[in-house]
Design a protein around this motif. Structure first.
Motif, mmCIF file in Angstrom:
data_model
loop_
_atom_site.group_PDB
_atom_site.id
_atom_site.type_symbol
_atom_site.label_atom_id
_atom_site.label_comp_id
_atom_site.label_asym_id
_atom_site.label_seq_id
_atom_site.Cartn_x
_atom_site.Cartn_y
_atom_site.Cartn_z
ATOM 1 N N GLU A 1 -4.925 6.382 5.788
ATOM 2 C CA GLU A 1 -4.779 6.320 4.336
ATOM 3 C C GLU A 1 -3.771 7.314 3.754
ATOM 4 O OE1 GLU A 1 -8.642 6.807 2.706
ATOM 5 O OE2 GLU A 1 -8.891 8.822 3.496
ATOM 6 N N ASN A 2 -3.493 8.406 4.423
ATOM 7 C CA ASN A 2 -2.528 9.397 3.917
ATOM 8 C C ASN A 2 -1.141 9.260 4.541
ATOM 9 O OD1 ASN A 2 -4.479 10.573 2.256
ATOM 10 N ND2 ASN A 2 -5.218 11.856 3.933
ATOM 11 N N GLU A 3 -0.951 8.260 5.365
ATOM 12 C CA GLU A 3 0.326 8.041 6.060
ATOM 13 C C GLU A 3 1.015 6.813 5.459
ATOM 14 O OE1 GLU A 3 1.494 10.167 8.187
ATOM 15 O OE2 GLU A 3 -0.334 11.352 8.363
ATOM 16 N N ASP A 4 1.642 6.984 4.307
ATOM 17 C CA ASP A 4 2.201 5.862 3.556
ATOM 18 C C ASP A 4 3.228 5.045 4.338
ATOM 19 O OD1 ASP A 4 0.609 6.542 1.425
ATOM 20 O OD2 ASP A 4 2.180 7.671 0.382
ATOM 21 N N VAL A 5 4.080 5.705 5.106
ATOM 22 C CA VAL A 5 5.127 5.001 5.839
ATOM 23 C C VAL A 5 4.511 4.109 6.924
ATOM 24 C CG1 VAL A 5 7.141 5.307 7.333
ATOM 25 C CG2 VAL A 5 6.827 6.802 5.368
ATOM 26 N N VAL A 6 3.518 4.631 7.626
ATOM 27 C CA VAL A 6 2.866 3.852 8.684
ATOM 28 C C VAL A 6 2.036 2.730 8.062
ATOM 29 C CG1 VAL A 6 1.342 3.954 10.694
ATOM 30 C CG2 VAL A 6 2.815 5.891 10.170
ATOM 31 N N ILE A 7 1.353 3.019 6.956
ATOM 32 C CA ILE A 7 0.561 1.990 6.258
ATOM 33 C C ILE A 7 1.468 0.846 5.822
ATOM 34 C CG2 ILE A 7 -0.647 1.510 4.096
ATOM 35 C CD1 ILE A 7 -2.597 2.716 5.777
ATOM 36 N N SER A 8 2.640 1.163 5.327
ATOM 37 C CA SER A 8 3.588 0.132 4.891
ATOM 38 C C SER A 8 3.977 -0.775 6.064
ATOM 39 C CB SER A 8 4.827 0.793 4.290
ATOM 40 O OG SER A 8 5.785 -0.158 3.964
ATOM 41 N N SER A 9 4.265 -0.182 7.205
ATOM 42 C CA SER A 9 4.604 -0.971 8.401
ATOM 43 C C SER A 9 3.406 -1.782 8.871
ATOM 44 C CB SER A 9 5.065 -0.053 9.530
ATOM 45 O OG SER A 9 6.312 0.515 9.229
ATOM 46 N N LEU A 10 2.215 -1.203 8.793
ATOM 47 C CA LEU A 10 1.001 -1.907 9.196
ATOM 48 C C LEU A 10 0.763 -3.135 8.322
ATOM 49 C CD1 LEU A 10 -1.612 -1.972 10.914
ATOM 50 C CD2 LEU A 10 -2.657 -0.512 9.177
ATOM 51 N N LEU A 11 0.896 -2.960 7.013
ATOM 52 C CA LEU A 11 0.678 -4.073 6.089
ATOM 53 C C LEU A 11 1.713 -5.179 6.279
ATOM 54 C CD1 LEU A 11 -0.215 -2.112 2.829
ATOM 55 C CD2 LEU A 11 -1.770 -3.432 4.274
#
Length: 147
Positions: free
Chosen positions: A128-138
């Motif tokens: 939840e605090n890793e915006d760049v990785v979350i963006s790639s995940l989504l």
């Protein structure tokens, strides 16, 4: 330093991504060849039957689709570990997997299984605090699966 288990998982994911790239390139080549065969020949001595030369609608093989899902799941498990450098590697794997799916001819999005959905939600919560990785995940999830 990454743990041996994390390195083994990264190696397995990398191998699957390479195989998926090869599958994608082969499918693209077959699709291009099929389209070329369907083109009319501009030769006065050759008759062209357009109906018999139309490219057929294809889908990706079930084994390739399963490898795609398994690779996505392996990346999710990797991102849940606490090993160093996992976030960077996971982001790169997700981006590569998304690129494969986007370029794969005849790919149609599938449904995410209940088990995969639970793993995905746990991973998303952990990141939840890793915006760049979350963006790639989504973006990878949206490329592979229907909502």
């Amino acid at each position: 330093m990454c743990t041996i288990e994390a390195l083994k998982r990264m190696s397995e994911i990398n191998g699957n991504i390479i195989r998926l790239h090869v599958d994608c390139l082969l499918a693209a080549g077959e699709n291009d060849a099929s389209q070329l065969r369907a083109m009319p020949i501009n030769d006065s001595t050759t008759k062209f039957d357009a109906e018999s030369k139309q490219p057929t609608s294809q889908t990706i093989p079930d084994s390739t689709r399963q490898r795609l899902y398994d690779t996505f799941q392996s990346i999710l498990f990797l991102l849940q570990t606490n090993a160093p450098n996992v976030l960077t590697a996971g982001k790169n794997f997700l981006d590569s997997l998304k690129d494969i799916v986007v370029c794969f001819p005849f790919y149609s999005k599938g449904h995410m299984s209940k088990e995969m959905c639970e793993i995905y939600e746990r991973t998303k919560h952990k990141l939840e605090n890793e915006d760049v990785v979350i963006s790639s995940l989504l973006s990878c999830k949206d490329a592979i699966f229907e909502d």
